[in-house]
Design a protein around this motif. Structure first.
Motif, PDB file in Angstrom:
ATOM      1  N   SER A   1       0.844  -1.196   0.000  1.00  0.00           N
ATOM      2  CA  SER A   1       0.000   0.000   0.000  1.00  0.00           C
ATOM      3  C   SER A   1       0.882   1.251   0.000  1.00  0.00           C
ATOM      4  O   SER A   1       0.644   2.210  -0.730  1.00  0.00           O
TER       5      SER A   1
ATOM      6  N   GLY B   1       4.355   2.853  -3.960  1.00  0.00           N
ATOM      7  CA  GLY B   1       3.556   2.969  -5.181  1.00  0.00           C
ATOM      8  C   GLY B   1       4.014   4.174  -5.971  1.00  0.00           C
ATOM      9  O   GLY B   1       5.185   4.559  -5.931  1.00  0.00           O
ATOM     10  N   LEU B   2       3.048   4.792  -6.647  1.00  0.00           N
ATOM     11  CA  LEU B   2       3.385   5.964  -7.446  1.00  0.00           C
ATOM     12  C   LEU B   2       3.982   7.060  -6.577  1.00  0.00           C
ATOM     13  O   LEU B   2       4.784   7.860  -7.028  1.00  0.00           O
ATOM     14  N   GLY B   3       3.570   7.084  -5.305  1.00  0.00           N
ATOM     15  CA  GLY B   3       4.086   8.095  -4.380  1.00  0.00           C
ATOM     16  C   GLY B   3       5.601   8.057  -4.311  1.00  0.00           C
ATOM     17  O   GLY B   3       6.259   9.093  -4.233  1.00  0.00           O
ATOM     18  N   ASN B   4       6.171   6.878  -4.337  1.00  0.00           N
ATOM     19  CA  ASN B   4       7.624   6.752  -4.212  1.00  0.00           C
ATOM     20  C   ASN B   4       8.333   7.083  -5.509  1.00  0.00           C
ATOM     21  O   ASN B   4       9.387   7.706  -5.511  1.00  0.00           O
TER      22      ASN B   4
ATOM     23  N   SER C   1       3.034   9.031   0.981  1.00  0.00           N
ATOM     24  CA  SER C   1       3.831   7.852   0.675  1.00  0.00           C
ATOM     25  C   SER C   1       3.590   6.728   1.680  1.00  0.00           C
ATOM     26  O   SER C   1       3.583   5.556   1.318  1.00  0.00           O
TER      27      SER C   1
ATOM     28  N   SER D   1       0.874   6.157   3.146  1.00  0.00           N
ATOM     29  CA  SER D   1      -0.575   5.853   3.126  1.00  0.00           C
ATOM     30  C   SER D   1      -1.255   6.231   4.441  1.00  0.00           C
ATOM     31  O   SER D   1      -2.030   5.453   4.998  1.00  0.00           O
TER      32      SER D   1
ATOM     33  N   MET E   1      -5.892   8.770   6.021  1.00  0.00           N
ATOM     34  CA  MET E   1      -7.242   8.501   5.506  1.00  0.00           C
ATOM     35  C   MET E   1      -7.742   7.120   5.893  1.00  0.00           C
ATOM     36  O   MET E   1      -8.743   6.646   5.366  1.00  0.00           O
TER      37      MET E   1
ATOM     38  N   SER F   1      -1.072  -0.308  -4.232  1.00  0.00           N
ATOM     39  CA  SER F   1      -1.447   0.887  -3.467  1.00  0.00           C
ATOM     40  C   SER F   1      -2.907   1.248  -3.733  1.00  0.00           C
ATOM     41  O   SER F   1      -3.654   1.575  -2.814  1.00  0.00           O
TER      42      SER F   1
ATOM     43  N   SER G   1      -5.472  -0.486  -1.819  1.00  0.00           N
ATOM     44  CA  SER G   1      -5.696  -0.066  -0.432  1.00  0.00           C
ATOM     45  C   SER G   1      -6.600   1.159  -0.388  1.00  0.00           C
ATOM     46  O   SER G   1      -7.388   1.336   0.535  1.00  0.00           O
TER      47      SER G   1
ATOM     48  N   LEU H   1      -4.889  14.645   3.527  1.00  0.00           N
ATOM     49  CA  LEU H   1      -4.129  13.634   4.280  1.00  0.00           C
ATOM     50  C   LEU H   1      -3.433  14.265   5.484  1.00  0.00           C
ATOM     51  O   LEU H   1      -3.325  13.659   6.552  1.00  0.00           O
TER      52      LEU H   1
HETATM   53  N1  PFF Z   1       1.131   5.354  -0.513  1.00  0.00           N
HETATM   54  C1  PFF Z   1       0.695   5.292  -1.876  1.00  0.00           C
HETATM   55  C2  PFF Z   1       1.858   5.664  -2.764  1.00  0.00           C
HETATM   56  O1  PFF Z   1       2.898   6.088  -2.256  1.00  0.00           O
HETATM   57  O2  PFF Z   1       1.728   5.558  -3.969  1.00  0.00           O
HETATM   58  C3  PFF Z   1      -0.526   6.129  -2.142  1.00  0.00           C
HETATM   59  C4  PFF Z   1      -1.590   6.007  -1.093  1.00  0.00           C
HETATM   60  C5  PFF Z   1      -2.184   4.776  -0.856  1.00  0.00           C
HETATM   61  C6  PFF Z   1      -1.933   7.112  -0.340  1.00  0.00           C
HETATM   62  C7  PFF Z   1      -3.125   4.648   0.147  1.00  0.00           C
HETATM   63  C8  PFF Z   1      -2.869   6.998   0.670  1.00  0.00           C
HETATM   64  C9  PFF Z   1      -3.450   5.762   0.909  1.00  0.00           C
HETATM   65  F1  PFF Z   1      -4.312   5.660   1.841  1.00  0.00           F
END
Ligand code: PFF
Length: 477
Positions: A36, A39-42, A239, A241, A244, A339, A342, A413
């Motif tokens: 989770s 993902g794209l966040g990283n 990043s 998660s 939320m 991700s 989740s 967030l």
């Molecule tokens: N953490 C995920 C990412 O870095 O791509 C994005 C994300 C997933 C944000 C789930 C918030 C969340 F609840």
């Protein structure tokens, strides 16, 4: 021989497992939660944020934010989830039945739906890029920035890939906790790490890599300002998660035996390591793309415009480029998938737990609604002019996708994480929270520090930033 009597935590666990599913093992949970987080966040968002916010200065503040704010908040979410075994709204309601605190859970559910809508669009790009890479579109002669512009401006490709990605996501979540989410994450995460490492090696040995490297790795403290802090904290929540209820939901499938502290440490550690590596892959490559590090790159398209240049520099062209490019984008799409599930799972768990919906119906409907909300984002990178310039911030036009990311991926967030701190440390009570952590970690050596951070440090730090944002909204970029 008599079977040993089951312990009370085993009885609770097996009842919970029957009712709503439980992770197959602690490792399974760590992979799923890391799935989770990673993902794209990283890989898409972190390097862009670092490039736009002072490189090494950003990296330093980011690490501090993860250690002192992100990890405590993650532990708080996991604790609340495991204690209540509920979705975010139900979890908050059962520890603080009075007042309006449950609205924090509702905000989380809405935020999940909103983030998923544009997350799926960007994840769709990675699918499109698999196709482009395999069909050998990225030769050294083409300008990837121009190609990205043409791709993002094509309405049908944007919608098509967004739809495919959302459909994949729905399929995984319908599969449920153990069969769907856990099984996939266990295979994908380690493979992603290997491909990333190989690409980092290529990137840091590229001609001209040193300017990007020093920008990223040698901190210039004069570059640290409020804008950098706001960006780093927001990035840490996204990043990891947090904010939320994703970790509340994932924690709700944890067993009483699991050690929440080491779980939170593993997940945050793995997530940060991948983000830092992604920075090492992208920032040295900026020079190759003729982009000066430190000058505002803005844009959601940065890695799509930069990375194809790295692939075209891999050995054994054109095959090296095709193989590495395709492997990278496939893995990125899959990391995005673990991700996105989740995000979808938070909304699904809410409808299943609170409204009594069937999992399949809930997931399909949420996927469809989120797809529809995502359409303006999909069309906002060139396909429809007015969606590309919704508002203007400091003379920079901001499109619909970027606006959604600012409002939900950053602001909501951050606010949600503040509410989680207040709920767990104050409204529910730090003593009760600490007791829950002690199931599975009886000594909980860092308990005092955790409570201190959660009660005072995190709320004050986050509130300061939120007040600052109200005074000067331009710092959120
Ligand atoms: N953490 C995920 C990412 O870095 O791509 C994005 C994300 C997933 C944000 C789930 C918030 C969340 F609840």
């Amino acid at each position: 021989m008599d079977k040993p009597e089951p312990s009370s935590s085993q009885i609770i666990d097996s009842a919970a497992a029957k009712k709503r599913g439980i992770w197959g093992s602690k490792l399974g949970f760590i992979f799923a939660a890391a799935g989770s987080a990673i993902g794209l966040g990283n890989i898409w968002r972190f390097p862009t944020e670092a490039a736009n916010n002072g490189g090494a200065a950003f990296l330093l503040i980011y690490i501090a934010c993860v250690l002192f704010i992100g990890m405590p908040v993650m532990l708080a979410e996991l604790t609340l989830g495991r204690h209540t075994r509920k979705d975010p709204v139900g979890a908050i309601r059962s520890v603080v039945p009075r007042g309006l605190w449950w609205l924090a859970g509702a905000l989380g559910v809405i935020t999940g739906l909103a983030i998923l809508s544009y997350y799926s669009v960007v994840a769709g790009w990675t699918l499109g890029y698999v196709v482009k890479t395999v069909s050998h579109t990225f030769t050294p002669q083409v300008d990837p920035a121009k190609l990205f512009g043409a791709f993002a401006g094509s309405w049908w490709q944007e919608i098509l890939y967004h739809a495919i990605f959302m459909a994949l996501c729905v399929l995984v979540v319908i599969g449920g906790v153990k069969a769907g989410i856990e099984r996939w994450s266990k295979i994908l995460m380690p493979t992603l790490l290997v491909v990333l490492l190989l690409l980092v090696v290529r990137s840091v040995t590229l001609p001209g890599a040193s300017s990007g490297l020093s920008f990223y790795l040698s901190p210039d403290f004069s570059k640290i300002n409020m804008k950098v802090v706001v960006a780093a904290l927001g990035q840490a929540f996204f990043s990891l998660s947090l904010g939320m209820g994703a970790m509340i939901t994932y924690g709700s499938y944890l067993s009483k035996k699991d050690n929440l502290v080491t779980s939170a440490a593993w997940v945050s550690g793995a997530d940060s390591a991948i983000a830092i590596l992604a920075g090492l892959m992208v920032l040295p490559a900026l020079a190759l793309a003729g982009i000066q590090p430190g000058v505002d790159q803005g844009g959601a398209g940065l890695i799509f415009a930069v990375l194809p240049r790295v692939f075209s520099q891999m050995p054994w062209q054109p095959y090296g480029g095709i193989i590495f490019g395709a492997a990278f984008f496939i893995l990125l799409a899959l990391a995005a998938l673990t991700s996105a599930v989740s995000l979808l799972e938070v909304v699904t768990a809410y409808l299943v737990d609170e409204k009594g919906w069937k999992r399949r119906r809930a997931t399909t409907l949420v996927g469809a609604v989120s797809f529809a909300i995502g359409i303006p984002s999909a069309l906002s990178l060139g396909a429809v002019g007015w969606l590309s310039s919704m508002v203007s911030l400091q003379g920079k036009e901001i499109g619909f996708l970027d606006l959604m990311d600012k409002l939900f991926g950053k602001l909501s967030l951050t606010f949600g994480s503040l509410l989680i701190c207040l709920i767990v440390a104050w409204a529910w009570g730090s003593d009760k929270a600490r007791k829950e952590v002690q199931n599975g970690n009886p000594r909980f050596v860092l308990g005092g520090l955790w409570v201190f951070l959660l009660k005072y440090v995190c709320p004050v730090a986050i509130m300061t930033i939120l007040v600052y944002l109200v005074v000067d909204p331009s710092v959120i970029r």
